[in-house]
Design an enzyme around this catalytic site. Structure first.
Site, mmCIF file in Angstrom:
data_model
loop_
_atom_site.group_PDB
_atom_site.id
_atom_site.type_symbol
_atom_site.label_atom_id
_atom_site.label_comp_id
_atom_site.label_asym_id
_atom_site.label_seq_id
_atom_site.Cartn_x
_atom_site.Cartn_y
_atom_site.Cartn_z
ATOM 1 N N ASP A 472 0.826 -1.209 0.000
ATOM 2 C CA ASP A 472 0.000 0.000 0.000
ATOM 3 C C ASP A 472 0.864 1.265 0.000
ATOM 4 O O ASP A 472 2.064 1.211 0.318
ATOM 5 C CB ASP A 472 -0.896 -0.027 1.247
ATOM 6 C CG ASP A 472 -2.214 0.690 1.036
ATOM 7 O OD1 ASP A 472 -2.297 1.514 0.105
ATOM 8 O OD2 ASP A 472 -3.158 0.452 1.816
ATOM 9 N N ASP A 534 -10.799 2.032 -3.145
ATOM 10 C CA ASP A 534 -11.359 1.754 -1.820
ATOM 11 C C ASP A 534 -12.880 1.751 -1.875
ATOM 12 O O ASP A 534 -13.536 1.311 -0.935
ATOM 13 C CB ASP A 534 -10.886 2.805 -0.806
ATOM 14 C CG ASP A 534 -9.548 2.419 -0.187
ATOM 15 O OD1 ASP A 534 -9.134 1.256 -0.341
ATOM 16 O OD2 ASP A 534 -8.916 3.286 0.448
HETATM 17 C C1 GLA Z 1 -5.807 1.893 2.293
HETATM 18 C C2 GLA Z 1 -6.175 0.734 1.391
HETATM 19 C C3 GLA Z 1 -7.220 -0.122 2.072
HETATM 20 C C4 GLA Z 1 -6.704 -0.608 3.407
HETATM 21 C C5 GLA Z 1 -6.264 0.569 4.256
HETATM 22 C C6 GLA Z 1 -5.573 0.102 5.523
HETATM 23 O O1 GLA Z 1 -6.835 2.797 2.420
HETATM 24 O O2 GLA Z 1 -6.630 1.194 0.162
HETATM 25 O O3 GLA Z 1 -7.568 -1.206 1.244
HETATM 26 O O4 GLA Z 1 -5.627 -1.488 3.195
HETATM 27 O O5 GLA Z 1 -5.374 1.422 3.557
HETATM 28 O O6 GLA Z 1 -5.163 1.153 6.283
#
Ligand code: GLA
Length: 714
Positions: A472, A534
Site C-alpha cells: 500500500d 477503496d
Molecule cells: C488503504 C487501502 C485499504 C486498506 C487501508 C488500511 O486505504 O486502500 O484497502 O488497506 O489502507 O489502512
C-alpha cells in the site's frame, strides 16, 4: 519490422505503420502513424511537403514541420519535447540525426520498468542518435515495435557531452505531430473512491490539454493513460491512439493543436517541479511511453494493451496463473481484531472454498489506529501472540494460504523508526514536514532508506510463510526537497520493488494506494494485480472498472465483495450484484464472513465455485465492453476466450424503470458460424444471432439488477 529505405524509416507492427524521415538538413521529421502502409519512399513524401510548405533548407521555420523530438528556440515555437539549459544559460537547441541503427529485441530503460522480450513475440528497436554539436548534447531516441502488436514504445536518453554541467527542465518520452485538428482527447480523471472516470473533450486550435499529476504518485486524479480519438470513434469503430506511460511518478500528457492544424501530443515525466542536473558524460533516461493505434475504436485498443501488458510487461510469476480467491479482513474488522477472530474468519472462509486469507493493516508495532507504527515492521505481540510466522502456520493448517499488508514507503511520527531516523522522512529545510493520514513518506532517494525497506519487508517474508503481499501507499507527496525529487523517489521505489519481487518470486504482490491511486503500468510490471479503489460498492465499481479496463488487463483489476450497506457510500445491493461485478477482475471477499446468514453463506459458496470456473477465462480472454455506464442506465461487458468457445456476459440495469424495454445487448467477438449454449438455460443460439440481433436480458424488477450469463460453443 523496421525498414530503412534511404532517408525513410518505416516501423511496421501487425496492422500499423509509423513512418519518419530525415530531411536534407538532418532533422528527424514525423510523417505518419496509423493503419499499415506496405511501402513508402522519401521522395514521395518530399514532393508532398514541397507543395505545402516548401521543403528546402534550415531557413524554413521548423515551426511548420511535424517532428519526432522537437526543441524549443530554433524556429519551432510549439511545446518542446525537451529543454536543456546549456552553459550559456539558454535552452535553445537543434538535434541533427547522426546515426540510425536497427537493433534486435526491446529497448532498455535504466532503472525503470519497460516492455520486455517474450519468446512468442518478435521485437525490433530503432535507435536514432541525434546530436546538437554546438552545445555537445546527444540524444538517443528508441522505438520498439513488435510484429504481433499495434504498438510503438518510445523512450529517450539524453547525454551531456559538454565539459560543463547542464540542466534538463523537461524531457518527454514521446512527442508526435499528427496532421489533424478535429480530434477528441479522452482521459481518466477522478479522486479517492471514484477513480478513472472517463472524460472526452474536443481539441480545438490553441487550446492546450494537459493531463498531469504532480502529487508524488501517478494518482487517482488523472491516470497516465490518454486516448486521442476521431470524432466518430466509440467503443466499436473509429480511429483511436493510445498513450500509456510506464511510470508511477509525476506524469504529463500534453495535446495542443497549432496554427497549421497539427496536433502535437507529448507524454512523459511532468516538467512541473522538475529539473535534473547532468554532469559532463552523465546520462538521463526517460520512462517508456507505449503508443497504440486502433481503427476499431476503444475496444480494440484496450484488447491490444491488455495483450501487450499481459505478455510483455507484467513479469510476475503469477501473471499467467489463476490467483487464489482471497478474503481480506480490512472491511470486516478494520484495526479491531485478535488472532482468535482472524482464525474464526479463516475457518469459515475455508468452508466456503476461499483459498487465501489476507491480514490487512494493524498487525505491526502498536497499530490500533492509523496514527502510529508505520515503519516498525515487527509483529504487534499483544494482538498476535503467535507472531506472524505462528499465525501463518495456523492459517495454513486450516488449509488457506496466508497474505499480509504492508505500507513500506511510509513512517509514522509515532514510531521507533522515526524516533531513530527522523531524517529518513521526506522534509524541506526549516519547515515542519507535511503530515497526511498522520504519516510521513520515507526518502527513497537515499540508498540506506531503500536498504532498510528491503530488509524490513524481506525479514517478514523470509521468516513466515507469507504467499501474498498487499503493498500500500496511502498518501501524496507534497513538500519535496528539490526540483526533480519525485523522479529520484520513483527510481528508489522501482529499486525497492525490483529487489523485493525478485527476492521473493513466488509471492503474489498486489499494488494499492489509498485504493487505486497508483494504478499504472509501472506498478503492473512488478505486481500483477492492483486494488482498484477503496470504493467497493458494486454500482460505483461499474464505472471504476469500466474506466480502468480501457488500458489495464481485467486480471489486474482487484475486485472484492464487501458488506451491504456499503461502507463508502451506504448503497444497499444484493450479494449477487456485488459478486457479479467482482467477477470482472481478480475476485475476493472483504467482510466478516462469520456474520453472514446461512443463506448468504451458501450463496458465497456458489460464487466461489463459479469464480473457479471463470478464472481462466477472465485472466486470458478478450474483453468487449458492450454498454457504457457513463452513457446509459446500463453496463455490460463480455469476456470471450481466445478460441471463441467460452463466453461470460455481464449485464446490469442500474436503476429500475417501469414499463421500459430493456436495451438489447449485441455480443461481440464470437464465431458467427458456431452455436453457443447458455449454460444456465440450455438454450442454443447462433453466434451470428447473438452478435447481429442481440439478446434482451430479463432483469429482476429492482434497482441494481445484474445478470451473469455464460455461453459455451457446442
Ligand atoms: C488503504 C487501502 C485499504 C486498506 C487501508 C488500511 O486505504 O486502500 O484497502 O488497506 O489502507 O489502512
Amino acid at each position: 519490422m523496421i525498414i530503412k529505405n534511404n532517408n525513410t524509416i518505416h516501423l511496421q507492427g501487425r496492422d500499423v505503420s509509423y513512418i519518419m524521415f530525415v530531411n536534407e538538413t538532418g532533422d528527424l521529421l514525423h510523417f505518419y502513424f496509423g493503419k499499415k502502409i506496405a511501402d513508402c519512399d522519401y521522395y514521395q513524401m518530399k514532393d508532398e511537403w514541397n507543395e505545402i510548405w516548401g521543403f528546402v533548407s534550415n531557413q524554413i521555420a521548423l515551426d511548420v514541420y511535424p517532428q519526432e523530438y522537437p526543441a524549443y528556440g530554433y524556429s519551432d515555437l510549439r511545446n518542446p519535447a525537451y529543454q536543456v539549459v546549456n552553459k550559456h544559460g539558454n535552452a535553445v537547441s537543434r538535434l541533427i540525426v547522426k546515426e540510425i541503427e536497427i537493433l534486435k529485441g526491446v529497448a532498455h530503460v535504466e532503472g525503470m520498468p519497460e516492455l520486455i522480450d517474450n519468446e512468442n513475440t518478435s521485437a525490433e528497436t530503432l535507435k536514432v542518435t541525434l546530436v546538437d554539436e554546438i552545445i555537445d548534447l546527444k540524444t538517443e531516441l528508441y522505438y520498439t515495435v513488435f510484429d504481433e502488436y499495434n504498438v510503438i514504445a518510445r523512450s529517450a536518453v539524453i547525454i551531456n557531452g559538454a565539459d560543463k554541467e547542464v540542466e534538463i527542465l523537461s524531457a518527454y518520452s514521446t512527442s508526435i505531430d499528427f496532421p489533424m485538428d478535429d480530434y477528441d482527447i479522452v482521459h481518466f480523471a477522478g479522486a479517492w473512491g471514484r477513480e478513472r472516470d472517463m472524460h472526452r473533450t474536443s481539441l480545438t486550435m490553441g487550446m492546450k490539454a494537459e493531463i498531469e499529476n504532480a502529487r508524488g504518485g501517478s494518482g487517482s486524479q488523472l491516470n497516465p493513460f490518454v486516448m486521442i480519438a476521431s470524432k466518430d470513434a466509440d467503443e466499436f469503430r473509429g480511429d483511436v491512439y493510445g498513450f500509456s506511460l510506464i511510470y508511477s511518478g509525476n506524469h504529463s500528457t500534453v495535446a495542443k493543436v497549432d496554427q497549421f492544424g497539427f496536433l502535437r501530443v507529448q507524454q512523459g515525466i511532468n516538467p512541473h517541479q522538475f529539473s535534473w542536473k547532468l554532469k559532463p558524460g552523465e546520462v538521463f533516461y526517460t520512462p517508456q511511453s507505449v503508443m497504440c493505434y486502433s481503427e476499431e475504436g476503444f475496444g480494440a485498443l484496450s484488447r491490444e494493451y491488455h495483450d501487450v501488458y499481459r505478455n510483455n510487461l507484467m513479469r510476475s510469476t503469477w501473471t499467467h496463473r489463476n490467483r487464489p480467491i482471497l478474503i481480506n479482513n480490512w472491511e470486516g474488522t478494520y484495526f479491531d481484531f485478535t488472532e482468535e477472530k482472524l482464525l474464526e474468519m479463516a475457518k469459515r472462509a475455508k468452508e466456503a472454498g476461499i483459498e487465501l486469507f489476507v491480514l490487512d493493516d494493524g498487525w505491526f508495532g502498536k497499530r490500533d489506529h492509523d496514527r502510529c507504527s508505520l515503519g516498525d515492521w515487527t509483529v504487534y505481540k499483544d494482538k498476535l501472540p503467535s507472531g506472524i510466522d505462528g499465525l501463518a502456520k495456523k492459517i495454513n493448517d486450516i488449509g488457506l494460504k496466508f497474505g499480509l499488508w504492508f505500507e513500506p514507503e511510509m513512517v509514522s511520527r509515532d514510531s521507533e523508526l522515526y524516533r531513530a531516523h527522523p531524517d529518513w522522512a521526506i522534509a524541506v529545510p526549516d519547515r515542519i514536514p507535511v503530515e497526511s493520514r498522520h504519516q510521513y513518506v520515507l526518502d527513497l532517494s537515499k540508498d540506506e532508506v531503500c536498504e532498510y525497506v528491503i530488509k524490513a519487508v524481506s525479514n517478514i517474508l523470509s521468516t513466515a510463510n507469507v504467499e501474498y503481499v498487499k503493498w500500500d501507499m496511502n498518501r501524496q507527496i507534497t513538500d519535496m526537497p528539490e526540483l526533480g525529487y519525485n523522479h529520484k523517489y520513483t527510481l528508489g521505489y522501482y529499486k525497492v520493488m525490483s529487489a523485493i519481487t525478485e527476492g521473493f518470486p513466488n509471492v503474489l504482490f498486489e499494488g494499492c494506494s489509498s485504493g487505486g491511486a497508483r494504478f499504472d503500468s509501472g506498478v503492473l510490471a512488478y505486481m500483477p494485480q492492483i486494488w482498484t479503489s477503496d470504493n467497493s460498492d458494486a454500482i460505483a465499481r461499474l464505472k471504476i472498472q469500466y474506466g480502468t479496463s480501457m488500458c489495464y488487463p481485467v486480471m489486474s483489476i482487484s475486485s472484492h465483495v464487501t458488506a451491504s450497506p456499503n461502507h463508502q457510500n451506504g448503497r444497499i445491493t444484493t450479494l449477487k450484484t456485488r459478486a457479479d461485478v467482482a467477477h470482472m477482475g481478480t475476485f475476493g471477499y472483504e467482510l466478516d464472513i462469520t456474520k453472514m446468514s446461512d443463506a448468504e453463506f451458501e450463496e458465497v459458496k456458489a460464487q466461489v465455485a463459479l469464480e473457479k470456473e471463470l478464472q481462466t477465462l477472465v485472466r486470458t480472454g478478450d474483453l468487449y465492453r458492450l454498454l457504457s455506464p457513463f452513457e446509459t442506465n446500463y453496463c455490460s461487458w463480455e469476456i470471450v476466450s481466445k478460441d471463441k468457445r467460452q463466453v461470460m456476459l455481464f449485464a446490469c440495469k442500474v436503476l429500475a424503470v417501469a414499463q421500459s424495454k430493456n436495451k438489447l445487448i449485441k455480443l461481440q467477438g464470437l464465431n458467427p458460424d458456431a452455436k453457443y449454449k447458455n449454460l444456465a438455460t440450455g438454450k442454443v443460439y447462433g453466434g451470428d444471432m447473438l452478435m447481429y440481433k442481440g439478446i434482451r436480458i430479463n432483469y429482476k424488477m429492482e434497482d441494481f439488477a445484474t445478470e451473469l450469463i455464460r455461453f459455451e460453443e457446442v
